[in-house]
Write a protein that holds these residues in place. Structure first.
Motif, PDB file in Angstrom:
ATOM      1  N   GLY A   1      23.996 -10.623 -35.291  1.00 57.31           N
ATOM      2  CA  GLY A   1      23.597  -8.860 -34.315  1.00 57.31           C
ATOM      3  C   GLY A   1      23.413  -8.509 -33.168  1.00 57.31           C
ATOM      4  N   ARG A   2      25.058  -9.027 -33.013  1.00 58.70           N
ATOM      5  CA  ARG A   2      26.044  -8.259 -31.936  1.00 58.70           C
ATOM      6  C   ARG A   2      27.062  -7.826 -32.562  1.00 58.70           C
ATOM      7  NH1 ARG A   2      27.090 -10.924 -27.145  1.00 58.70           N
ATOM      8  NH2 ARG A   2      27.482  -8.968 -26.092  1.00 58.70           N
ATOM      9  N   ASP A   3      27.157  -6.160 -31.903  1.00 57.84           N
ATOM     10  CA  ASP A   3      28.780  -6.059 -32.594  1.00 57.84           C
ATOM     11  C   ASP A   3      29.565  -6.552 -32.769  1.00 57.84           C
ATOM     12  OD1 ASP A   3      26.821  -3.514 -32.459  1.00 57.84           O
ATOM     13  OD2 ASP A   3      27.526  -2.602 -30.786  1.00 57.84           O
ATOM     14  N   GLU A   4      29.771  -5.893 -34.018  1.00 56.66           N
ATOM     15  CA  GLU A   4      31.020  -6.911 -34.082  1.00 56.66           C
ATOM     16  C   GLU A   4      32.804  -6.619 -33.250  1.00 56.66           C
ATOM     17  OE1 GLU A   4      35.194  -7.174 -37.919  1.00 56.66           O
ATOM     18  OE2 GLU A   4      33.015  -5.753 -38.500  1.00 56.66           O
ATOM     19  N   SER A   5      32.582  -5.037 -32.636  1.00 52.63           N
ATOM     20  CA  SER A   5      33.596  -5.394 -31.061  1.00 52.63           C
ATOM     21  C   SER A   5      33.496  -6.113 -30.382  1.00 52.63           C
ATOM     22  CB  SER A   5      33.581  -3.738 -31.467  1.00 52.63           C
ATOM     23  OG  SER A   5      32.165  -3.179 -30.198  1.00 52.63           O
ATOM     24  N   LEU A   6      31.970  -6.458 -29.930  1.00 54.16           N
ATOM     25  CA  LEU A   6      32.191  -7.727 -28.703  1.00 54.16           C
ATOM     26  C   LEU A   6      32.390  -8.885 -28.843  1.00 54.16           C
ATOM     27  CD1 LEU A   6      28.730  -5.954 -27.410  1.00 54.16           C
ATOM     28  CD2 LEU A   6      31.294  -5.453 -26.574  1.00 54.16           C
ATOM     29  N   ILE A   7      32.244  -9.111 -30.439  1.00 57.50           N
ATOM     30  CA  ILE A   7      32.118 -10.704 -31.127  1.00 57.50           C
ATOM     31  C   ILE A   7      33.113 -11.059 -32.061  1.00 57.50           C
ATOM     32  CG2 ILE A   7      30.269 -10.552 -32.881  1.00 57.50           C
ATOM     33  CD1 ILE A   7      30.582 -12.861 -30.226  1.00 57.50           C
ATOM     34  N   GLY A   8      33.636 -10.130 -32.214  1.00 60.27           N
ATOM     35  CA  GLY A   8      34.717 -10.024 -33.201  1.00 60.27           C
ATOM     36  C   GLY A   8      35.453 -10.781 -32.367  1.00 60.27           C
ATOM     37  N   PRO A   9      36.490 -10.623 -31.126  1.00 61.33           N
ATOM     38  CA  PRO A   9      37.289 -11.588 -30.570  1.00 61.33           C
ATOM     39  C   PRO A   9      37.547 -13.018 -30.156  1.00 61.33           C
ATOM     40  CG  PRO A   9      37.282  -9.074 -29.759  1.00 61.33           C
ATOM     41  CD  PRO A   9      36.482  -9.358 -30.890  1.00 61.33           C
ATOM     42  N   ILE A  10      36.099 -12.415 -29.771  1.00 61.17           N
ATOM     43  CA  ILE A  10      36.357 -14.516 -29.463  1.00 61.17           C
ATOM     44  C   ILE A  10      35.370 -14.928 -30.915  1.00 61.17           C
ATOM     45  CG2 ILE A  10      33.431 -14.588 -29.657  1.00 61.17           C
ATOM     46  CD1 ILE A  10      35.488 -15.888 -26.700  1.00 61.17           C
ATOM     47  N   ILE A  11      35.346 -14.921 -31.585  1.00 60.11           N
ATOM     48  CA  ILE A  11      35.050 -15.200 -33.656  1.00 60.11           C
ATOM     49  C   ILE A  11      36.527 -15.682 -33.747  1.00 60.11           C
ATOM     50  CG2 ILE A  11      34.841 -15.890 -36.148  1.00 60.11           C
ATOM     51  CD1 ILE A  11      31.839 -13.999 -34.977  1.00 60.11           C
ATOM     52  N   GLU A  12      37.544 -14.717 -33.690  1.00 63.27           N
ATOM     53  CA  GLU A  12      39.092 -15.017 -34.260  1.00 63.27           C
ATOM     54  C   GLU A  12      39.509 -16.399 -33.098  1.00 63.27           C
ATOM     55  OE1 GLU A  12      41.322 -11.451 -33.622  1.00 63.27           O
ATOM     56  OE2 GLU A  12      39.731 -10.258 -35.695  1.00 63.27           O
ATOM     57  N   LYS A  13      39.077 -15.718 -32.136  1.00 63.58           N
ATOM     58  CA  LYS A  13      40.148 -16.617 -31.443  1.00 63.58           C
ATOM     59  C   LYS A  13      39.742 -18.601 -31.026  1.00 63.58           C
ATOM     60  CE  LYS A  13      40.380 -14.538 -26.763  1.00 63.58           C
ATOM     61  NZ  LYS A  13      40.385 -14.642 -25.400  1.00 63.58           N
ATOM     62  N   PHE A  14      37.888 -18.818 -31.291  1.00 62.86           N
ATOM     63  CA  PHE A  14      36.980 -20.267 -32.112  1.00 62.86           C
ATOM     64  C   PHE A  14      38.251 -20.595 -33.504  1.00 62.86           C
ATOM     65  CE2 PHE A  14      33.971 -21.441 -34.919  1.00 62.86           C
ATOM     66  CZ  PHE A  14      34.482 -23.038 -34.401  1.00 62.86           C
ATOM     67  N   GLU A  15      38.000 -19.610 -34.191  1.00 63.90           N
ATOM     68  CA  GLU A  15      38.538 -19.607 -35.980  1.00 63.90           C
ATOM     69  C   GLU A  15      40.134 -20.274 -35.302  1.00 63.90           C
ATOM     70  OE1 GLU A  15      37.547 -16.488 -39.089  1.00 63.90           O
ATOM     71  OE2 GLU A  15      38.803 -15.876 -37.748  1.00 63.90           O
ATOM     72  N   GLU A  16      40.767 -19.753 -34.337  1.00 58.23           N
ATOM     73  CA  GLU A  16      42.310 -20.658 -34.172  1.00 58.23           C
ATOM     74  C   GLU A  16      42.306 -21.396 -34.026  1.00 58.23           C
ATOM     75  OE1 GLU A  16      44.000 -17.285 -31.112  1.00 58.23           O
ATOM     76  OE2 GLU A  16      43.664 -15.451 -32.756  1.00 58.23           O
ATOM     77  N   GLU A  17      41.237 -21.509 -32.350  1.00 62.44           N
ATOM     78  CA  GLU A  17      41.707 -23.386 -32.181  1.00 62.44           C
ATOM     79  C   GLU A  17      41.036 -23.954 -32.716  1.00 62.44           C
ATOM     80  OE1 GLU A  17      39.866 -22.834 -27.932  1.00 62.44           O
ATOM     81  OE2 GLU A  17      41.211 -20.834 -27.697  1.00 62.44           O
ATOM     82  N   SER A  18      39.926 -24.173 -33.608  1.00 59.86           N
ATOM     83  CA  SER A  18      39.522 -24.875 -34.727  1.00 59.86           C
ATOM     84  C   SER A  18      39.679 -25.024 -36.073  1.00 59.86           C
ATOM     85  CB  SER A  18      37.739 -24.379 -34.933  1.00 59.86           C
ATOM     86  OG  SER A  18      37.146 -23.187 -35.418  1.00 59.86           O
ATOM     87  N   GLY A  19      40.001 -24.209 -36.684  1.00 59.58           N
ATOM     88  CA  GLY A  19      40.570 -24.307 -38.084  1.00 59.58           C
ATOM     89  C   GLY A  19      39.313 -24.184 -38.578  1.00 59.58           C
ATOM     90  N   ILE A  20      38.083 -23.454 -38.152  1.00 61.96           N
ATOM     91  CA  ILE A  20      37.463 -23.665 -39.424  1.00 61.96           C
ATOM     92  C   ILE A  20      36.887 -21.807 -39.470  1.00 61.96           C
ATOM     93  CG2 ILE A  20      34.568 -23.356 -38.694  1.00 61.96           C
ATOM     94  CD1 ILE A  20      35.078 -25.682 -37.053  1.00 61.96           C
ATOM     95  N   GLU A  21      36.805 -21.090 -40.891  1.00 58.96           N
ATOM     96  CA  GLU A  21      36.883 -20.125 -41.444  1.00 58.96           C
ATOM     97  C   GLU A  21      35.513 -19.675 -41.215  1.00 58.96           C
ATOM     98  OE1 GLU A  21      37.513 -17.041 -45.305  1.00 58.96           O
ATOM     99  OE2 GLU A  21      37.148 -19.339 -45.410  1.00 58.96           O
ATOM    100  N   VAL A  22      35.274 -18.816 -40.295  1.00 61.13           N
ATOM    101  CA  VAL A  22      34.067 -17.859 -39.876  1.00 61.13           C
ATOM    102  C   VAL A  22      34.001 -16.607 -40.797  1.00 61.13           C
ATOM    103  CG1 VAL A  22      32.296 -17.346 -37.886  1.00 61.13           C
ATOM    104  CG2 VAL A  22      34.200 -18.870 -37.452  1.00 61.13           C
ATOM    105  N   LYS A  23      32.869 -16.771 -41.095  1.00 58.83           N
ATOM    106  CA  LYS A  23      32.082 -15.131 -42.506  1.00 58.83           C
ATOM    107  C   LYS A  23      31.496 -15.098 -41.793  1.00 58.83           C
ATOM    108  CE  LYS A  23      33.956 -17.856 -45.811  1.00 58.83           C
ATOM    109  NZ  LYS A  23      33.584 -18.433 -47.424  1.00 58.83           N
ATOM    110  N   VAL A  24      31.139 -13.710 -40.981  1.00 58.07           N
ATOM    111  CA  VAL A  24      29.996 -12.771 -40.475  1.00 58.07           C
ATOM    112  C   VAL A  24      29.454 -11.909 -41.136  1.00 58.07           C
ATOM    113  CG1 VAL A  24      29.855 -12.457 -37.803  1.00 58.07           C
ATOM    114  CG2 VAL A  24      31.484 -13.611 -38.460  1.00 58.07           C
ATOM    115  N   ARG A  25      28.625 -11.831 -41.139  1.00 58.22           N
ATOM    116  CA  ARG A  25      27.431 -10.845 -41.622  1.00 58.22           C
ATOM    117  C   ARG A  25      27.030  -9.693 -40.355  1.00 58.22           C
ATOM    118  NH1 ARG A  25      23.862 -12.439 -47.049  1.00 58.22           N
ATOM    119  NH2 ARG A  25      25.814 -12.807 -48.507  1.00 58.22           N
ATOM    120  N   TYR A  26      26.880  -8.613 -39.844  1.00 59.39           N
ATOM    121  CA  TYR A  26      26.532  -8.080 -39.221  1.00 59.39           C
ATOM    122  C   TYR A  26      25.348  -6.994 -38.914  1.00 59.39           C
ATOM    123  CZ  TYR A  26      31.137  -9.277 -36.718  1.00 59.39           C
ATOM    124  OH  TYR A  26      32.148 -10.268 -36.054  1.00 59.39           O
ATOM    125  N   ALA A  27      24.580  -6.668 -38.149  1.00 63.47           N
ATOM    126  CA  ALA A  27      23.763  -6.217 -38.525  1.00 63.47           C
ATOM    127  C   ALA A  27      22.585  -6.062 -37.832  1.00 63.47           C
ATOM    128  CB  ALA A  27      22.422  -5.970 -39.498  1.00 63.47           C
TER     129      ALA A  27
END
Length: 348
Positions: free
Chosen positions: A46-72
């Motif tokens: 429920g948070r904008d992609e511009s706000l939460i997207g960068p931290i999700i990308e960092k998590f993916e890089e560090e964890s190796g977990i692919e995150v699939k997101v739906r926004y609204a």
């Protein structure tokens, strides 16, 4: 689905016309708790992609977990999750305000979080039953045009904005989830009648309606609007981009301490009950309350960290100085009542 949840789903659909969900990193169809080579996670945000997207990308890089997101919008997303129930593919829900998380917790759709996650943040901001954890704080403020209004002239009580002197000079965004949560807080703290009277008074005072908070900041900063109701971080980000507060025509007025006008709402995260055993979901939420993620939220999004002695955004008072109202955030779960009220007065 009970009648309350049915109303929430229906009203959210009316407010948004439709629940438009966008997928990131492919279709969010399935996930895996399998090998490290094939780990993935589905997040409803429920948070904008511009706000939460960068931290999700960092998590993916560090964890190796692919995150699939739906926004609204948070309320739209909560309605979607209530509709899907136990069948939802989502494992984690991110919300821009506490009410949507509380609605899901009341429907038994969130799994209890472990102490290593909930204990990372100040307990006054998270759910008492550990069904969700608060991530960041966002203060409701009045943004004012410093070239046409002095700080002393701007009221610290939002109820004063219904006075004749503010007719046609104020803007707000009724479809914004944070505004709706603010109205819920007013209903909880001051009563249903007071909240309805305030909303009606704002309408009668020709308050300008905006779709989002960003345009309100722009309108005040260009002198097109004298006062706007927004979250503090919109100004923090705009000031940083402009080169500092001294470059901003728009300035902040914080609300009267201890009142709803000084509300500090929270963003938060919950793990869906159907994903209670997901290591990926737990790992992701734990990452969001880490010092690294919290510093990102403060420095890049201008929000308050909720870690004990956590950092504050630039050019605003510390979280301790704001002195918001005494409020149990689980009480903000009555979103359907707020949506009905906004629809009743004609703002939805």
């Amino acid at each position: 689905m009970n009648s309350s949840r049915t109303r929430l789903a229906l009203i959210a659909t009316v407010a948004a016309s439709a629940i438009a969900l966008s997928a990131c990193a492919g279709d969010a169809e399935s996930t895996s708790n399998g090998s490290d080579e094939d780990r993935s996670l589905i997040v409803y945000s429920g948070r904008d992609e511009s706000l939460i997207g960068p931290i999700i990308e960092k998590f993916e890089e560090e964890s190796g977990i692919e995150v699939k997101v739906r926004y609204a919008n948070s309320i739209e997303m909560a309605a979607q999750l209530l509709e899907e129930g136990e069948r939802t593919p989502a494992q984690v829900f991110l919300s821009q305000e506490a009410g949507a998380l509380g609605e899901l917790a009341n429907a038994d759709l969130l799994a209890p979080l472990p102490e290593e996650i909930t204990g990372a943040v100040d307990p006054q901001y998270s759910a008492a039953d550990d069904s969700w954890v608060a991530l960041t704080g966002r203060a409701r403020v009045l943004l004012y045009d410093s070239e046409s209004v002095s700080e002393d002239e701007v009221p610290s009580d939002v109820h004063a904005l219904t006075e004749p002197e503010w007719q046609g000079r104020v803007g707000f965004a009724p479809t914004n989830a944070s505004f709706q949560s603010f109205v819920t807080a007013m209903r909880v703290l001051e009563g249903e009648d007071v909240a309805e009277e305030w909303l009606t008074g704002m309408i009668d005072n020709d308050t300008e309606v905006f779709d989002r908070n960003g345009p309100i900041v722009e309108a005040v900063n260009t002198g097109a609007l004298d006062v706007g109701l927004v979250n503090h971080y919109y100004w923090v980000v705009a000031a940083a981009e402009a080169g500092g507060p001294e470059s901003m025509r728009a300035q902040l007025k914080f609300g009267e301490p201890g009142t709803v006008s000084a509300l500090v709402n929270v963003t938060g995260a919950g793990v869906l009950a159907s994903a209670e055993d997901s290591d990926e979901a737990q790992e992701f939420v734990e990452y969001l309350v880490s010092e690294q993620a919290q510093e990102h939220f403060v420095e890049e999004a201008g929000e308050y960290s909720l870690l004990p002695d956590g950092p504050s955004p630039a050019d605003v008072p510390s979280l301790d100085e704001l002195d918001g109202p005494d409020l149990d955030f689980s009480e903000l779960a009555d979103l359907d009542g707020t949506l009905e009220l906004l629809q009743k007065v004609g703002l939805l």
